[in-house]
Write an enzyme that holds these catalytic residues in place. Structure first.
Site, PDB file in Angstrom:
ATOM      1  N   ASP A 212       0.812  -1.219   0.000  1.00 35.63           N
ATOM      2  CA  ASP A 212       0.000   0.000   0.000  1.00 35.63           C
ATOM      3  C   ASP A 212       0.843   1.266   0.000  1.00 35.63           C
ATOM      4  OD1 ASP A 212      -2.559   1.258   0.012  1.00 35.63           O
ATOM      5  OD2 ASP A 212      -2.377   1.647   2.152  1.00 35.63           O
ATOM      6  N   SER A 240      -6.907   5.386  -0.515  1.00 35.02           N
ATOM      7  CA  SER A 240      -7.225   4.049  -1.024  1.00 35.02           C
ATOM      8  C   SER A 240      -8.718   3.776  -0.860  1.00 35.02           C
ATOM      9  CB  SER A 240      -6.430   2.981  -0.268  1.00 35.02           C
ATOM     10  OG  SER A 240      -5.040   3.211  -0.375  1.00 35.02           O
ATOM     11  N   GLN A 290      -5.262  -1.905  -6.924  1.00 34.12           N
ATOM     12  CA  GLN A 290      -5.870  -0.944  -6.010  1.00 34.12           C
ATOM     13  C   GLN A 290      -6.604   0.135  -6.796  1.00 34.12           C
ATOM     14  OE1 GLN A 290      -3.745   2.361  -3.549  1.00 34.12           O
ATOM     15  NE2 GLN A 290      -3.882   0.616  -2.165  1.00 34.12           N
TER      16      GLN A 290
END
Length: 300
Positions: A212, A240, A290
């Site tokens: 991430d 996100s 993502q």
């Protein structure tokens, strides 16, 4: 003292071992509690929330089954000043596969949900995309040293990120795949800043955290540099929205892994990024996708 011994005892940049970022407390059966450091100001880092949620799920699974995929949704900003409670739902335990659903809760509200699937290993034929030929991490500068010099106050607050290592591959490095029109890309070497236990669950949860760090910025590289290399105010609001991973082969997150990333689409205030993790032997060990909230801030 060898590099391995140094990394065994502490984080590379003078903070505690990386394993502390994954620590959770068992409150009851299927109920755990953890705390997460900030990513953006006053927002818990999503990669750590996902990693602790996966750790919670893994605590309810036998060691004969390994994580092969996860799918998570970020619902609300997490507060880094408050603990997070992880509620695990044992959805299914089959002969080969098992499924867990985890809800991360703060102040009685869900901030993140995760579905994770585990399976028993089996033999099968293999194939994979080849790893791009890029410079090794030893040939590249440490961006944290530059960041510490340019923005010491910001660096001092980034305690979580200082327990890992990263090396950005320059866009003009020989051998990199040509960038396709409309598809920004970046290549980053990553690893934890201290050695991790042999436990495969720990390795997978550590990689979940690492995954991430740079995917969101891949969607806006044409507008601004990565957040860890930026000293001026951001032009883009990034957050996100959802995050998915697939784990293909065994790996160690405390050894260098190449994260090859590209962003094939941006629209409607959202950006999509895809990434592949390769070990030093060129094995494709994991993939990540993502979707990110990406809004340009109005200029005054």
């Amino acid at each position: 003292m060898t590099d391995a011994m140094t990394r065994e005892s502490s984080g590379t940049h003078g903070v505690g071992p990386f394993i502390e970022l994954l620590e959770i407390e068992e409150l009851d059966e299927n109920l755990f509690r953890g705390s997460c450091h900030a990513g953006a100001p006053m927002r818990a880092f999503g990669g750590q929330v996902a990693a602790q949620a996966l750790t919670s799920a893994g605590r309810t699974i036998g060691k004969d089954r390994l994580v092969h995929s996860l799918h998570g949704y970020f619902l609300r900003p997490g507060d880094p000043q408050r603990p997070i409670v992880y509620q695990v739902d044992r959805v299914r335990d089959g002969a080969s596969y098992a499924t867990r659903r985890v809800t991360a809760v703060q102040r009685g509200e869900a901030i993140f949900t995760l579905s994770a699937s585990f399976k028993r290993p089996e033999e099968s034929r293999e194939r994979q995309r080849s790893m791009p030929p890029v410079p090794g991490p030893e040939e590249l500068p440490d961006p944290f040293l530059t960041w510490e010099q340019l923005a010491p106050e910001h660096f001092a607050r980034a305690t979580g990120f200082r327990s890992l290592e990263m090396r950005f591959v320059p866009a003009d490095s020989p051998g990199l795949p040509a960038e396709m029109p409309g598809v920004p890309q970046q290549f980053v070497w990553l690893r934890t800043g201290s050695r991790l236990p042999e436990d495969p669950l720990v390795q997978v949860c550590a990689l979940t955290y690492l995954s991430d760090l740079t995917l969101a910025s891949t969607t806006t590289l044409h507008l601004q540099p990565h957040m860890l290399l930026r000293t001026e105010p951001p032009r883009i609001t990034l957050a996100s929205l959802d995050h998915a991973m697939w784990f293909h082969r065994p790996f160690r997150a405390d050894d260098w892994l190449l994260f090859a990333q590209r962003s094939p689409s941006a629209s409607d205030g959202r950006g999509l990024a895809m990434g592949e993790f390769y070990d030093r032997d060129g094995q494709l060990v994991a993939s990540a996708v993502q979707e990110t909230l990406a809004r340009e801030r109005p200029t005054r």
